[in-house]
Design a protein around this motif. Sequence first.
Motif, short mmCIF file in Angstrom:
data_model
loop_
_atom_site.label_atom_id
_atom_site.label_comp_id
_atom_site.label_asym_id
_atom_site.label_seq_id
_atom_site.Cartn_x
_atom_site.Cartn_y
_atom_site.Cartn_z
N ALA A 49 0.85 -1.19 0.00
CA ALA A 49 0.00 0.00 0.00
C ALA A 49 0.88 1.24 0.00
O ALA A 49 0.49 2.31 -0.47
N THR A 50 2.09 1.08 0.51
CA THR A 50 3.05 2.19 0.52
C THR A 50 3.26 2.72 -0.89
O THR A 50 3.16 3.92 -1.14
N ASP A 68 -6.94 4.58 1.99
CA ASP A 68 -6.09 3.46 2.40
C ASP A 68 -6.91 2.58 3.34
O ASP A 68 -7.25 2.98 4.45
#
Length: 385
Positions: free
Chosen positions: A95-96, A197
Motif C-alpha cells: 500500500a506504501t 487506504d
Amino acid sequence: MVLAKRATLFEESVIRGMTRLCNQYKAINLAQGFPDWNPPREVLEAAKRALDGGYNQYAITWGSPNFRKAIARKMKNVNGIECDPEEEITVTCGATEAMMAAMLAVIDAGDEAVIFEPFYENYGPDVIISGAVPVYVALRFPDFRFDRDELRAAFSPRTKAIILNTPNNPTGKVFTEDELAFIAGLCQEFGVLAITDEIYEHILYGGRRHISIATLPGMRDRTITICGHSKTYSITGWRLAYAVAAPAITAGIRKIHDFLTVGAPAPLQEAGAAALELPASYYQELHEKYEGKRRLLLGLLREAGFEAYDPEAAYYIMTDFSGFGFTDDTEFAHYLVKEIGVAAVPGTSFFHHKELARTKIRFNFAKHDDVLREAGARLRKLRRA
Ligand code: PLP
C-alpha cells in the motif's frame, strides 16, 4: 547542496527507526506494525509452488492476470465495488507504493490535499514528494471525531484530493457511513478525489463494519481505493497491495507504478491470489485472534498506568503517558526502549501539529500473547520508576 530539496523536507520514518533502536537494545518491538507469526500455510504453500512453477520473471506491470481477477472478485464480495481487472486494478509493491503512485498520478505541485491528523506517518512525505500542500483536519481525542465545519473549511478550489484511512492507523477509528457521506458530499461539491487506504479492512472490533467510500453515491469514479495483503495475511515482507480506480485514473497510476517499480514480485502475486481464496472462517479467526490481543494489551497498559484509547479497529493502541511525569514523547519512547525494554512509537510522528501529541505514544499488539504479557510486566516497572 548534494540533495534535492524534496529529500530535505521530511525526516526518516520514526516507526522504522524505532525498530532499529529496538533491535539494538533487544527490546520487545511493540512499535512497528507487523505480526510475529507465520502467514497461513495455504499461502506459503502457494508461494513455494509459484517459485517452483516458473513464475520468476516480471509479471505484467499492473499485476498478474490471476491476481487481478481474484482481486476483482474480492472487491465485489468484500467491498461492494465492481471493477474491471483489465482497466481498473493496479497491483503494487505494498500500500506504501500504491499511495505514492496514486498521489503522483493525480496531484500537481501546488494542489492542496486534505489529511486527517493523526495520520499514518507515510502520508506526510507522500504529500511532500507529490508536491501537494497538505491541509490538516484534526481527529480529536478521545473518540477521534472530526469537526464538520473544520473539514468544510479545509476544502477550497485548490483542493485536489482528500487522504482517507479507514480503519485508521494510529487511532483505530472506523469512519461511519454518516461521516463518509459528509466527506463524499464535500468531494462532489468541490470536485475532489478521495484516496483511501483500507489496509485494515478485515481487522475490526465490537461488530463494526468497514465501508469503502467508493460505494457511496457519486464516489465510484472519484475514489482511488487502496487495499493490501500485508496485514490481513501477515505478509508485511511480501510487498503486495493494489489500487482500484476508474480507467482514466488507473491509466495514470499504472504509468507511474511502471516507472517506479515495474511490478510487484511475480511468484508472490500468485500466492496473493491464493490468499484471496481462503474461506470465511479465516477472517473470523483473524478477528477473534486480534480481539483477544486488543483486550489483553488494553488491560496491561491500563494496569501499568497509561491512559489507553480503546481502538475500534486495526492493531494499535494510542495512549497518554502524562501520569508518569514525562513531558516529551520521543524522550519517553527512548527511555522505554533503553530502560524498560519495550519499543513503541512517539505520538508526534503521526502529527503535523506536534503540540497535540507530546504526551502520546502508540503500541502495537500484533504479537504472541506471551510477548504482550512480558511487555506488560516490563511496563509495570514504570509505576515504581
Ligand atoms: N497504510 C497503513 C495505514 C499502515 O498502517 C501501513 C503499515 O503499517 C501501511 C499502509 C503499509 O502497508 P504496506 O505494507 O502494504 O506497504
